[in-house]
Motif scaffolding. Sequence first.
Motif, PDB file in Angstrom:
ATOM      1  N   LYS A 177       0.829  -1.205   0.000  1.00  0.00           N
ATOM      2  CA  LYS A 177       0.000   0.000   0.000  1.00  0.00           C
ATOM      3  C   LYS A 177       0.861   1.252   0.000  1.00  0.00           C
ATOM      4  O   LYS A 177       0.537   2.250  -0.646  1.00  0.00           O
ATOM      5  CB  LYS A 177      -0.921   0.005   1.220  1.00  0.00           C
ATOM      6  CG  LYS A 177      -2.074  -0.985   1.129  1.00  0.00           C
ATOM      7  CD  LYS A 177      -2.987  -0.824   2.329  1.00  0.00           C
ATOM      8  CE  LYS A 177      -4.171  -1.777   2.230  1.00  0.00           C
ATOM      9  NZ  LYS A 177      -5.074  -1.637   3.395  1.00  0.00           N
ATOM     10  N   ARG A 178       1.940   1.214   0.752  1.00  0.00           N
ATOM     11  CA  ARG A 178       2.820   2.389   0.778  1.00  0.00           C
ATOM     12  C   ARG A 178       3.438   2.647  -0.583  1.00  0.00           C
ATOM     13  O   ARG A 178       3.707   3.792  -0.955  1.00  0.00           O
ATOM     14  CB  ARG A 178       3.907   2.195   1.842  1.00  0.00           C
ATOM     15  CG  ARG A 178       3.419   2.407   3.261  1.00  0.00           C
ATOM     16  CD  ARG A 178       4.572   2.519   4.233  1.00  0.00           C
ATOM     17  NE  ARG A 178       5.315   1.270   4.336  1.00  0.00           N
ATOM     18  CZ  ARG A 178       5.058   0.320   5.224  1.00  0.00           C
ATOM     19  NH1 ARG A 178       4.050   0.480   6.087  1.00  0.00           N
ATOM     20  NH2 ARG A 178       5.770  -0.793   5.275  1.00  0.00           N
ATOM     21  N   LYS A 179       3.683   1.579  -1.342  1.00  0.00           N
ATOM     22  CA  LYS A 179       4.267   1.764  -2.668  1.00  0.00           C
ATOM     23  C   LYS A 179       3.285   2.415  -3.638  1.00  0.00           C
ATOM     24  O   LYS A 179       3.703   2.908  -4.688  1.00  0.00           O
ATOM     25  CB  LYS A 179       4.732   0.412  -3.215  1.00  0.00           C
ATOM     26  CG  LYS A 179       5.958  -0.147  -2.494  1.00  0.00           C
ATOM     27  CD  LYS A 179       6.438  -1.438  -3.137  1.00  0.00           C
ATOM     28  CE  LYS A 179       7.666  -1.988  -2.411  1.00  0.00           C
ATOM     29  NZ  LYS A 179       8.147  -3.240  -3.036  1.00  0.00           N
ATOM     30  N   LEU A 180       1.992   2.384  -3.301  1.00  0.00           N
ATOM     31  CA  LEU A 180       1.023   3.049  -4.174  1.00  0.00           C
ATOM     32  C   LEU A 180       1.267   4.553  -4.256  1.00  0.00           C
ATOM     33  O   LEU A 180       0.852   5.203  -5.214  1.00  0.00           O
ATOM     34  CB  LEU A 180      -0.399   2.797  -3.665  1.00  0.00           C
ATOM     35  CG  LEU A 180      -0.958   1.381  -3.880  1.00  0.00           C
ATOM     36  CD1 LEU A 180      -2.327   1.262  -3.226  1.00  0.00           C
ATOM     37  CD2 LEU A 180      -1.046   1.066  -5.366  1.00  0.00           C
ATOM     38  N   ALA A 181       1.922   5.098  -3.245  1.00  0.00           N
ATOM     39  CA  ALA A 181       2.219   6.532  -3.282  1.00  0.00           C
ATOM     40  C   ALA A 181       3.201   6.877  -4.390  1.00  0.00           C
ATOM     41  O   ALA A 181       3.276   8.035  -4.829  1.00  0.00           O
ATOM     42  CB  ALA A 181       2.774   6.980  -1.923  1.00  0.00           C
ATOM     43  N   GLU A 182       3.981   5.886  -4.839  1.00  0.00           N
ATOM     44  CA  GLU A 182       4.966   6.142  -5.885  1.00  0.00           C
ATOM     45  C   GLU A 182       4.378   5.990  -7.292  1.00  0.00           C
ATOM     46  O   GLU A 182       5.077   6.254  -8.275  1.00  0.00           O
ATOM     47  CB  GLU A 182       6.139   5.176  -5.723  1.00  0.00           C
ATOM     48  CG  GLU A 182       6.808   5.263  -4.345  1.00  0.00           C
ATOM     49  CD  GLU A 182       7.870   4.190  -4.175  1.00  0.00           C
ATOM     50  OE1 GLU A 182       8.056   3.415  -5.142  1.00  0.00           O
ATOM     51  OE2 GLU A 182       8.487   4.127  -3.092  1.00  0.00           O
ATOM     52  N   VAL A 183       3.125   5.546  -7.381  1.00  0.00           N
ATOM     53  CA  VAL A 183       2.509   5.360  -8.696  1.00  0.00           C
ATOM     54  C   VAL A 183       2.212   6.729  -9.302  1.00  0.00           C
ATOM     55  O   VAL A 183       1.571   7.576  -8.661  1.00  0.00           O
ATOM     56  CB  VAL A 183       1.220   4.526  -8.569  1.00  0.00           C
ATOM     57  CG1 VAL A 183       0.543   4.373  -9.925  1.00  0.00           C
ATOM     58  CG2 VAL A 183       1.546   3.152  -7.991  1.00  0.00           C
ATOM     59  N   THR A 184       2.658   6.931 -10.518  1.00  0.00           N
ATOM     60  CA  THR A 184       2.407   8.205 -11.196  1.00  0.00           C
ATOM     61  C   THR A 184       1.002   8.222 -11.762  1.00  0.00           C
ATOM     62  O   THR A 184       0.312   7.196 -11.825  1.00  0.00           O
ATOM     63  CB  THR A 184       3.424   8.426 -12.318  1.00  0.00           C
ATOM     64  OG1 THR A 184       3.268   7.370 -13.288  1.00  0.00           O
ATOM     65  CG2 THR A 184       4.847   8.403 -11.770  1.00  0.00           C
TER      66      THR A 184
END
Length: 967
Positions: free
Chosen positions: A146-153
């Motif tokens: 879920k935290r990696k979703l913040a890196e999705v452009t």
Amino acid sequence: MNKKKKPFLGMPAPLGYVPGLGRGATGFTTRSDIGPARDANDPVDDRHAPPGKRTVGDQMKKNQAADDDDEDLNDTNYDEFNGYAGSLFSSGPYEKDDEEADAIYAALDKRMDERRKERREQREKEEIEKYRMERPKIQQQFSDLKRKLAEVTEEEWLSIPEVGDARNKRQRNPRYEKLTPVPDSFFAKHLQTGESHTSVDPRQTQFGGLNTPYPGGLNTPYPGGMTPGLMTPGTGELDMRKIGQARNTLMDMRLSQVSDSVSGQTVVDPKGYLTDLNSMIPTHGGDINDIKKARLLLKSVRETNPHHPPAWIASARLEEVTGKLQVARNLIMKGTEMCPKSEDVWLEAARLQPGDTAKAVVAQAVRHLPQSVRIYIRAAELETDIRAKKRVLRKGLGGHMTSSAIVQSTLQCLDFLILFSALEHVPNSVRLWKAAVELEEPEDARIMLSRAVECCPTSVELWLALARLETYENARKVLNKARENIPTDRHIWITAAKLEEANGNTQMVEKIIDRAITSLRANGVEINREQWIQDAEECDRAGSVVTCQAAMRAVIGIGIEEEDRKHTWMEDADSCVAHNALECARAIYAYALQVFPSKKSVWLRAAYFEKNHGTRESLEALLQRAVAHCPKAEVLWLMGAKSKWLAGDVPAARSILALAFQANPNSEEIWLAAVKLESENNEYERARRLLAKARSSAPTARVFMKSVKLEWVLGNIEAAQELCEEALKHYEDFPKLWMMKGQIEEQGELVEKAREAYSQGLKKCPHSTPLWLLLSRLEEKVGQLTRARAILEKSRLKNPKNPGLWLESVRLEFRAGLKNIANTLMAKALQECPSSGILWSEAVFLEARPQRKTKSVDALKKCEHDPHVLLAVARLFWSERKITKAREWFHRTVKIDSDLGDAWAFFYKFELQHGTEEQQEDVRKRCENAEPRHGELWCTVSKDIANWQKKIGEVLVLVAAGIKNTF
């Protein structure tokens, strides 16, 4: 490619069908079917369920305990130590000793449980944490993803394909059933069709009815197959008139059915009907159907119970409202025949009838109700001549007048002849006596009242009215008789005390009030403290000072706990001041000072009361007593000295300060007050000597500051700088010394030295807002706008949420002509300081004129009682030339915060332009009494070296003169 539709698609599954059973599968379940993935023996998690509902085992035990009512006495349920799991005697009676024993065991269990509670809770907590580490939740397992979703452009997010709809076309686009309303023409057509089918052949009606094939058959009594019912013959339309008649008939039947045949009275609540009719009677030309409905209901009520007065009154008022006045009069007169003993019906009839007819109606009313006081009062109101009113009222009280007077009155009032006089019927009506006395001259009124108190000996009002009309000696006798007849009323005692005070016998007032309290208690009367305080306030307003003070002293301590006395008495004093009962407040303070002679706060409250509402002599007398009881209270000494100084008695002020020095040898306040006294009277050398002594005996930062300021205002710049340097050696964390040093240098146009002084001061005092503002304004003054902006940004970093620094930043940009940047900074300032009134007031005038009112509403929502916001609203009304509203808001502002000098200045400027000389003088005097010390514009003028000897009034004029109407 032509697809063949499967016959089973879209159909429900057959009973007992299990998906995959033909492939060898035995069925499957999902997470939603079995709940969270946990073992049955998992430790309890208190966050998910309350105690007793945490696990399946708990629920099973609970259900088993509820279902198993029989005792299990099997040998397998027996333990050598504990015995049977159940109770062997549960079927026996549960007595009091059993309850006591259970309570003792429960207390022991609770005590043992508390001893191990912390250890048990700690162990459970550790088990849960260990379990969570070994078997985390699914939510925790995917937390890193879920935290990696913040890196999705945004492009990657938009490139994710949409989930398709796998349903077939019919499921995706269901065809809903469409309903179309049938038009009225359809029903009309079928009504006509029905008529043609129900008609009869004329040949069959030749003998007046239907011919039957049997002799002696039935002949219909009507010449056709249709009866004259609800359908109009030949048209096919509904007859609304007949429907209305049927409805009325049905309503009459229902009203008749609910009638009680035994007593002949209705069981329908007529008041309920009348209450419903209040909403039905139209007042402004309502619907005619509502009027008809109300008239019908009232008619049914009158017929059901004709002796019910409200029904007749409501019917008459309905007709009156609809404009049928004569019908209303006829109805109400019929009501008087049906209800001759009803006061309300007669009074309503008198109201509806014209003048002479109304008198005749009242005469008939007196015949039926000779004891009705209201009818006699109505008869007097109908008379326009005072003598006629007297005659009518004397008729009501005629039983206690001479017979010759009755005869004369009757001869003089032939047009209003009352057949049955009330000679012996209403002699005890207080209302009649009062109405009659009000029409008489004082001498005749006194004679009537002397007779009235004999007829109505329990009327306090009549006794007091007689006492007011009598002489001093006779009034005392009257009041003594009143006390004998009414020993439980306090007003008689208070009136007696006021009588003694009015005739100069003030020593009797205290005795009368004390005897009143004793007598009332002896007669079982509870002394209500609030009522006595209200009576004392009335005495104060009437001018009976001694009586009000005696009453206050008698009841002020009744019903109050000892620890609440001071607080309650101070609240009572404030309440009396608010009600303008100043003598009552003075009496409360005097009594409180007798009980608390060493309380500094009580002396201060009393002193401020005398300062605001008393005379200078009363204030000085109070302060002399105060310093005798509280010699260590510096503020009391200073108030006494200031009072003498304002009166022009400088030697007396010096002597008071000398006594204060003896009681408080090293008091900074007294030293500075003595210095101010000498400097204000141009005794500069004596002021210097006092400051020198103060610096040696009581050296403080304020003493040094006053020393520097004295030399500065007298023009001794070098001496001031030397004293400032000496003071900074001892008190380098006192910001005002750094400010004065920088201002002295700035006055000499030594910019570098001033900048250095301010910079050094900010190093020692980084949280001093005035120092930051002085340095910023210095840079702005020399044209270093960028440096000034940087200084303010740095100040905001070191002092977050500071409205003064934000305000200066906004004004800096506005003065530089950068209005957009100023608006941006103001928005940021309001985000950081949303409840700052001074920022909101500035934001109002940053807006364009059309948006200012909206901004002011927002400001009032955020800071409803802030004086700066109220002042901004007042200025806004002033700019719109709404003079009355502006004056009202100025009054609100100075009432909320009388210490804000800017508010007084704007108020005075406003009155100079739009007020009278009296209003201007009133504002100036109120400002001098308030002695404001704060405000941006006010401090700019009052702290200017050139104005150091200006009085409050002079400073007010200067500040108002500097205000420009640019808003």
